[in-house]
Motif scaffolding. Structure first.
Motif, mmCIF file in Angstrom:
data_model
loop_
_atom_site.group_PDB
_atom_site.id
_atom_site.type_symbol
_atom_site.label_atom_id
_atom_site.label_comp_id
_atom_site.label_asym_id
_atom_site.label_seq_id
_atom_site.Cartn_x
_atom_site.Cartn_y
_atom_site.Cartn_z
ATOM 1 N N CYS A 157 0.923 -1.261 0.014
ATOM 2 C CA CYS A 157 0.070 0.000 -0.089
ATOM 3 C C CYS A 157 0.947 1.325 0.095
ATOM 4 O O CYS A 157 1.781 1.449 0.955
ATOM 5 C CB CYS A 157 -0.905 0.138 1.293
ATOM 6 N N CYS A 160 0.230 3.258 3.427
ATOM 7 C CA CYS A 160 0.368 2.579 5.019
ATOM 8 C C CYS A 160 1.458 1.565 4.919
ATOM 9 O O CYS A 160 1.646 1.196 5.945
ATOM 10 C CB CYS A 160 -0.843 2.336 5.680
ATOM 11 N N CYS A 178 -4.650 -0.121 -0.095
ATOM 12 C CA CYS A 178 -5.260 -1.107 0.531
ATOM 13 C C CYS A 178 -6.707 -0.807 0.953
ATOM 14 O O CYS A 178 -7.064 0.225 0.655
ATOM 15 C CB CYS A 178 -4.487 -1.639 1.804
HETATM 16 ZN ZN LIG Z 1 -3.099 1.039 3.323
#
Ligand SMILES: [Zn+2]
Length: 240
Positions: A157, A160, A178
């Motif tokens: 992702c 994050c 994500c």
């Molecule tokens: Zn994420």
């Protein structure tokens, strides 16, 4: 400093100028994009023959005077790509590739990798016209993004770092995202994600194919990345 520059170059586009001249946008390995005027090139008996046309790869001598616009003083063909010019699909693929380089790399910063990538694409379209596909055009653009330093983040992702449950693509985040970070993204299928990874990693001649929906997602990923990070809008790659 006035003087002569010897360089290889690919003709990206030509613009009619005055009665018989043409201003060329050239891409060079060491100087990036440069502009040069070819005097008398549109006359029937021009000493340049038909060499200063888009898609030609040339050895040039350019004279740089006081202005930014250089003057072509000699031109030898390295590769004219005659077979590429026989098919509408290969002409279209080559034109869109040259247009993308012209738009993305017009600031005069040298990117030798971009030069070799474009030279490879033109040689491939000339040698094997069946490579004039939408998938191949998208793979070329992904490689341009990589050369420009805007390659999308695809391994986890982009917001994050989560390595799994990647469900979308966000140009603002700079890559795949994500489920928790999907705000502002569009849905990216596994096939679309796989295409992006393979197209970036494999040589152009081995660029993968994918279904129309996955290619549509890949194209949107490329255009969103360009718009957010390069502030450039490109035309699509065409429907093939
Ligand atoms: Zn994420």
């Amino acid at each position: 400093m006035p003087g002569s520059l010897k360089t290889e170059a690919i003709v990206l586009r030509g613009i009619r100028y005055g009665e018989a001249d043409r201003v060329l946008h050239l891409y060079t390995p060491e100087r990036g994009r440069v502009s040069a005027i070819a005097k008398g090139v549109r006359r029937a008996k021009s000493r340049f023959g038909g060499r200063l046309e888009p898609f030609f790869r040339l050895n040039l001598v350019l004279y740089q005077g006081k202005s930014d616009l250089m003057t072509v003083t000699s031109a030898e063909t390295v590769a004219g790509h005659p077979r590429l010019r026989e098919h509408a699909a290969t002409i279209d693929g080559a034109a869109r590739a040259c247009h993308a380089v012209d738009r993305l790399f017009g600031d005069g910063e040298p990117h030798p990798g971009v030069y070799h990538l474009l030279a490879n694409l033109l040689a491939l379209l000339d040698r094997e016209p069946q490579h004039a596909t939408r998938a191949n055009a998208l793979a070329f653009r992904l490689k341009l993004l990589l050369a420009a330093g805007f390659a999308p983040h695809l391994a986890s992702c982009a917001s994050c770092g989560e390595p799994e449950h990647l469900v979308g693509f966000s140009g603002a985040a700079g890559g795949v995202v994500c489920g928790a970070c999907e705000a502002g993204s569009f849905a990216l299928s596994q096939e679309g994600h796989d295409f992006l990874v393979a197209a970036l990693g494999l040589p152009l001649a081995e660029a993968p194919d994918a279904g129309p929906a996955a290619l549509q997602q890949a194209e949107r990923a490329i255009l969103d990345t360009l718009e957010h990070h390069a502030h450039v809008r490109l035309r699509g790659v065409g429907a093939r």
